[in-house]
Design a protein around this motif. Structure first.
Motif, short mmCIF file in Angstrom:
data_model
loop_
_atom_site.label_atom_id
_atom_site.label_comp_id
_atom_site.label_asym_id
_atom_site.label_seq_id
_atom_site.Cartn_x
_atom_site.Cartn_y
_atom_site.Cartn_z
N ILE A 65 20.65 18.41 3.95
CA ILE A 65 20.04 17.84 2.75
C ILE A 65 18.54 17.61 2.91
O ILE A 65 17.91 16.96 2.09
N SER A 66 17.94 18.13 3.97
CA SER A 66 16.50 18.02 4.16
C SER A 66 15.96 19.36 4.61
O SER A 66 16.70 20.24 5.04
N LYS A 67 14.68 19.54 4.51
CA LYS A 67 14.05 20.81 4.87
C LYS A 67 13.66 20.86 6.34
O LYS A 67 12.94 21.76 6.75
N GLY A 68 14.14 19.93 7.11
CA GLY A 68 13.78 19.88 8.52
C GLY A 68 14.55 20.91 9.33
O GLY A 68 14.92 21.98 8.85
N SER A 69 14.84 20.56 10.55
CA SER A 69 15.52 21.45 11.48
C SER A 69 16.92 21.78 10.98
O SER A 69 17.61 20.94 10.40
N GLN A 70 17.35 23.04 11.21
CA GLN A 70 18.67 23.48 10.83
C GLN A 70 19.67 23.31 11.97
O GLN A 70 20.68 24.01 12.03
N ASP A 71 19.39 22.36 12.85
CA ASP A 71 20.31 22.09 13.95
C ASP A 71 21.57 21.41 13.41
O ASP A 71 21.52 20.62 12.47
N VAL A 72 22.69 21.74 14.06
CA VAL A 72 23.97 21.21 13.60
C VAL A 72 24.00 19.69 13.63
O VAL A 72 24.62 19.04 12.79
N THR A 73 23.30 19.08 14.56
CA THR A 73 23.31 17.62 14.67
C THR A 73 22.62 16.95 13.47
O THR A 73 22.82 15.76 13.23
N ASN A 74 21.83 17.71 12.72
CA ASN A 74 21.17 17.16 11.54
C ASN A 74 21.95 17.42 10.24
O ASN A 74 21.48 17.09 9.16
N SER A 75 23.12 18.04 10.37
CA SER A 75 23.89 18.43 9.18
C SER A 75 24.66 17.24 8.62
O SER A 75 24.91 16.24 9.30
N VAL A 76 25.05 17.40 7.37
CA VAL A 76 25.92 16.41 6.73
C VAL A 76 27.26 16.36 7.45
O VAL A 76 27.88 15.29 7.56
N ASN A 77 27.71 17.50 7.97
CA ASN A 77 28.98 17.53 8.70
C ASN A 77 28.96 16.54 9.86
O ASN A 77 29.93 15.78 10.06
N HIS A 78 27.89 16.57 10.62
CA HIS A 78 27.80 15.72 11.81
C HIS A 78 27.75 14.24 11.41
O HIS A 78 28.38 13.39 12.04
N GLN A 79 27.03 13.93 10.35
CA GLN A 79 26.94 12.54 9.90
C GLN A 79 28.30 12.00 9.50
O GLN A 79 28.67 10.87 9.83
N MET A 80 29.08 12.81 8.79
CA MET A 80 30.39 12.34 8.35
C MET A 80 31.37 12.25 9.52
O MET A 80 32.19 11.34 9.59
N ALA A 81 31.30 13.22 10.43
CA ALA A 81 32.23 13.22 11.55
C ALA A 81 32.03 12.00 12.44
O ALA A 81 32.99 11.40 12.94
#
Length: 1040
Positions: free
Chosen positions: A763-779
């Protein structure tokens, strides 16, 4: 119907209502009993009221609270009947006409709205007009040969005196003519003849002489009496000034049918007792279309308004025409409250609001029905019906092919040269089986002839018998073209042509002309504009030709009929019409999906309760779609027509609906009756439930362009997060984070076989690393995980622990309706936690007394000791109620349900796309709930998340499911074989039930009736089901 018989029937209607019948409802009540209308105009009376006042020996009229009420006049012969009626208890059912709506829906067999067993001719006989334009339903009771029954005979009533209004008494024709001329000057566009007496009375304070009504047709120098095209139904006439008539008459020699009063009683042709036409469940009414022209409608002469009494107020002619145009688009009826918005959107002029306050103004152009008798604000309007035209152009000697009665008959698709010329054959008894029997007889007959007679002088159109080369079969054929020594023939039962020698044509015997031609044509609904598209025809050829499919007949009166084809040979049924339409899509307009690719400017359009999400990617199709939708917005703003209204909805149909103030593409996914349906916004992935009046056809100029664009919504799921039942907190959080966000991006991790795209969402234009994804936040937060089950209840999330989400307690210790055991103490009714008003159960369903009969529909049949009935007469009210529940609860589906589900309470539950009123039998530790459908008698297991509180509006109609037991047989443990036989005879069928006794109880689901069931679908005899079950020997039926 004779004059005396008509009066007997009218007296019977009035005697059945001890509180009287209002004059506005009398026609409907009379038609519900007899299948005909009271022929007051055919008898020469200007109105129904005048006719009723002329027969005081039959009808007594009183004015109560401004409404004319009709009562049965008591004479010496019928005094004892009046006494019996007066002693009856008042009916709990509010007064209202009891007519069946068309309850068919277009969905598949999972729906409870479809009555797979229809009312048969002998149970509900049909009375049709000459051209088959309307059918009426009324019950035929079984022959009570083995049971005593009360017989009431109504004595003949002496003929009434000549009505005073029609007696030629001293009236001055010249004075009346001049006054009528003045009236018509005020109504330059014409006036209903039925309105003339009241208008005349208001203007001149005198009654219009009855003889003047008769003489009107002869006063051609001042007016013209125009009557609609002749039918067997009484229809009101239209009075036009002579100058107005000349505006639309095509030539001086053309004549229109005129109204001629007669003293001969109106006697429509009685229906044939062996007529195979199924009874229509659509309420019909006499309507009278205007004869108009654009000149007449476009140039009305300005008039000075005249103050009239409420009974004399009339709707402008142009308004009537527009209303009839709208109603013609909705043959299954239109809600009255939806008229203003629909009228404004269609014709770009405001709707006259005073009409809604007095719907009786519309009685000349439509029928007004109140499905909820206690709510006069809920009215359904039914327009006129177009007479059926001949379906087939075939040789007069051969009867036409009648369409099957089944909802989804089987067909063999023979040929598909275009989508509007599909040749098919119906499969089943009366069709393919009858053809096989006839062709076997033809082979036998022609093989026994030593020298079969050749067809003399073959010419185009002649019928012949053709012996199949290399076999013994003989088939019917029709000559298409005659050549020098050969002929081209069309095999009328098999649907293909062939060129053969003239010596192959044999004379067809008359015995083989009785069976209709079996090969017939139809058109595929929704594909009319793409009949010659190569991609469509190739798809149709591969999916349909040479296969046995199910067909859904949409328009029976069309020639050829419109159909939808379904292939049910796979695990998931295939809508062939929808698949052919998708063959038009241009894949180049999609954004290709590749694993490990990253996509920017992603728009998330929807987050579902199971964790799936729908996204739009930048593509050429998305840009083109927005351009076309903008053009459609401008098109509808300038359009003034009803052509864009959707009149025939069906599953798989593509059309338009509003989403956030803009028109968007939708596909119809399910139908709930005839007015409520489920749709899906194909470019947004958003499901919704709407009324059919909210849909619009795609304008023809944009249809092809729009169908070429593939759906822009891509179904995705978050990688590493399981798709299933998410907690409400997780769904709400994800929606708030990503829906309508303009800065989303995604990375595809996997494409599975189910066409589900596994993605990482950012949801941001920053790094496309998996740790920055919405998936990681919810998990890491654990929001998406469903808490573990708890025994005897379900956990309540903290933010849902509010009074508005509390259940509505109804009773405690309520046994299962099938158990018949448990605490039978009085139920405890308590006040709901969020309001002061106490919500109670619906009133008990009114049941017949012992010895009386009722039309029923058997929704569930386990064995003779337990089955469930529904009153046939009021089933349409249940369909209306469930449609309202779908609209209400589907809009609240994402609203959390009751947190603590309690046994013995009544809720609304979603089962197979429909919302039902249910009783909770048991709460399981797995999060599932065992419920009992109170209107259908079925037991289901549903998730607790699919329960919602049953609000007061849906507690007015009594629960329609009646637990029953078969009378006339000894009750025992029935074997499986006996139970199967019983189910085959009664389940999903309309029958007649004779009540032996009623076992009363305080709770609706504890009541039971013991009844005899009678199948009256056969013309020759009635089948008593208990006689069939009694034939099972004791040792076979008592197996444990």
């Amino acid at each position: 119907m004779s004059d005396d018989l008509m009066k007997k029937m009218l007296r019977a209607v009035l005697q059945a209502n001890k509180n009287g019948v209002s004059i506005t409802r009398l026609q409907g009540e009379y038609r519900s009993l007899t299948g005909e209308f009271i022929p007051d105009r055919k008898l020469g009376y200007p109105s129904l009221e005048c006719f009723l006042r002329s027969i005081p020996s039959v009808v007594r009229m009183e004015n109560r609270m401004g409404e004319i009420m009709c009562f049965a006049a008591v004479c010496q012969e019928t005094a004892h009947i009046a006494q019996l009626v007066a002693r009856q208890k008042s009916s709990k059912r509010a007064p209202g006409r009891s007519q069946m709506l068309n309850c068919r829906m277009r969905s598949k067999l999972a729906s409870n709205f479809v009555f797979y067993g229809r009312s048969r001719l002998s149970l509900s006989q049909s009375a049709s007009s000459e051209n088959g334009s309307f059918l009426n339903v009324f019950p035929r009771w079984p022959t009570l040969s083995s049971f005593p029954a009360l017989s009431i005979t109504i004595s003949n009533v002496p003929p009434p005196p000549t009505p005073k209004a029609l007696q030629p008494g001293g009236y001055n024709p010249q004075v009346v003519q001049s006054r009528i001329s003045e009236v018509l000057k005020k109504y330059c566009s014409g006036l209903w003849l039925s309105k003339l007496p009241s208008v005349y009375r208001d203007m001149y304070n005198q009654d219009l002489p009855g003889q003047a009504v008769i003489d009107l047709e002869n006063w051609t120098h001042i007016c013209s009496v125009e009557k609609p095209v002749s039918t067997n139904r009484p229809s009101p006439s239209h009075l036009l000034p002579t100058s107005t008539c000349n505006l639309w008459r095509p030539s001086p020699t053309s004549t229109s049918p005129s109204w001629k009063p007669t003293t001969t009683p109106f006697s429509p042709t009685p229906p044939s007792p062996t007529s195979p036409t199924p009874p229509s469940l659509i309420p019909t009414s006499p309507t009278s279309p205007f004869l108009t022209s654009p000149t007449w409608m476009a140039s009305p002469t300005p008039t000075t308004p005249i103050p009239l009494s409420p009974t004399a107020v009339s709707i402008p002619v142009e308004g009537c025409l527009r209303l009839k145009e709208l109603l013609s688009k909705y043959s299954h009826g239109l809600w009255a409250h939806a008229l203003p918005k629909l009228y404004q959107e269609t014709f770009k002029v405001p709707f006259p609001e005073d009409i809604l306050a007095n719907l009786s103004l519309l009685l000349d152009i439509c029928t007004v029905e109140y499905p909820m008798a206690d709510n006069k604000k809920k009215a359904i309007l039914y327009g006129g019906h177009i007479s059926e035209s001949n379906r087939r152009n075939c040789t007069p000697m051969v009867p036409p092919l009648l369409l099957p009665k089944e909802e989804f008959p089987s067909v063999l698709v023979v040929e598909a040269s275009s989508t509007d010329q599909i040749i098919l054959r119906y499969i089943g008894e009366g069709y393919s089986q009858a053809l096989e029997t006839m062709e076997e007889s033809m082979s036998t007959v022609y093989s026994q002839l030593s020298a079969p007679r050749l067809l003399p002088f073959p010419s185009a159109g002649k019928l012949a018998a053709v012996k199949v080369e290399g076999g013994e079969e003989v088939v019917r054929a029709q000559v298409c073209e005659v050549m020098t020594d050969k002929v081209k023939v069309y095999y009328v039962d098999h649907g293909f042509s062939e060129v053969l020698s003239r010596t192959k044509l044999l004379e067809l015997q008359k015995d083989f002309l009785k069976l209709p031609f079996q090969a017939t044509t139809c058109t595929l609904a929704g594909l009319e504009q793409f009949s010659s598209e190569l991609s469509v025809l190739q798809t149709l050829e591969s999916l349909a030709v040479g296969k046995i499919l199910l067909v859904e007949l949409l328009q029976h009166d069309a020639d050829p009929p419109q159909v939808v084809l379904y292939d049910t040979s796979h695990d998931d049924e295939v809508n062939i019409n929808a698949v052919c339409l998708k063959a038009l899509q241009d894949k180049a307009m999609e954004n290709p999906l590749q694993v490990n690719s990253t996509y920017m400017n992603v728009s998330v359009t929807n987050v579902c309760s199971d964790g799936t999400i729908f996204c739009q990617l930048p593509s050429r199709g998305r840009v083109k779609l927005n351009e076309i939708l903008d053009k459609i917005e401008a098109f509808f703003i300038t359009q003034v027509t009803s052509e864009s209204l959707v009149s025939t909805p069906f599953c798989g149909k593509c059309c338009l609906a509003r989403y956030k103030g803009r028109w968007s593409r939708v596909e119809i996914t399910n139908l709930h009756g005839s007015r409520v349906l489920d749709i899906k916004f194909v470019d947004l992935g958003v499901p919704a439930s709407v009324e059919v009046i909210e849909l619009r056809e795609i304008p023809p100029p944009f249809l092809h362009e729009l169908m070429v664009i593939p759906p822009q919504a891509i179904k995705c799921c978050l990688a590493e997060l399981e798709v299933g039942v998410w907690t409400p907190e997780a769904v709400l959080w994800l929606r708030g984070a990503v829906v309508n966000s303009m800065d989303c991006s995604m990375k595809i991790s996997m494409l599975d076989e189910a066409k589900l795209v596994h993605i990482y969402l950012f949801i941001s234009k920053g790094s496309q690393d998996v740790t920055n994804s919405v998936n990681h936040q919810m998990a890491t937060s654990g929001l998406w995980k469903q808490p573990g089950p708890q025994k005897d209840g379900l956990p309540t999330p903290s933010f849902l622990d509010s009074p508005a989400c509390s259940p509505i307690p109804v009773s405690t210790n309520t046994p299962s309706p099938l158990d018949g055991a448990g605490d039978a103490s009085n139920p405890t009714l308590v006040t709901s936690a969020w309001g002061e008003k106490q919500l109670v159960l619906p009133p008990l369903l009114e049941l017949p007394q012992a010895g009386q009969n009722m039309d029923v529909y058997v929704s569930v049949a386990c064995h003779p000791g337990h089955f469930v009935l529904q009153p046939w007469q009021d089933l349409y009210k249940l369909v209306v109620l469930m449609g309202e529940m779908v609209l209400y609860y589907n809009q609240r589906e994402e609203t959390p349900g009751p947190g603590d589900v309690q046994k013995g309470e009544v809720y609304a539950a979603k089962v197979d796309h429909n919302w039902h009123r249910v009783l909770v039998n048991r709460v399981l530790s797995s999060g599932l709930v065992s419920v009992y459908e109170l209107d259908y008698g079925k037991h289901e297991l549903v998730s607790c998340t699919l329960l919602q509180p049953l609000i007061e509006s849906f507690r007015q109609l009594p629960f329609q499911g009646i637990t029953a037991q078969l009378a006339g047989v000894e009750q025992r443990v029935w074997s499986e074989a006996a139970s199967i036989v019983f189910r085959n005879h009664v389940e999903k069928k309309p029958l007649v039930a004779q009540v032996e006794c009623v076992v009363e109880a305080e709770l609706p689901w504890d009541r039971k009736v013991i009844v005899y069931l009678v199948d009256t679908s056969r013309e020759e005899t009635d089948i008593w089901v208990h006689n069939i079950m009694a034939d099972f020997p004791e040792e076979q039926s008592t197996a444990a």
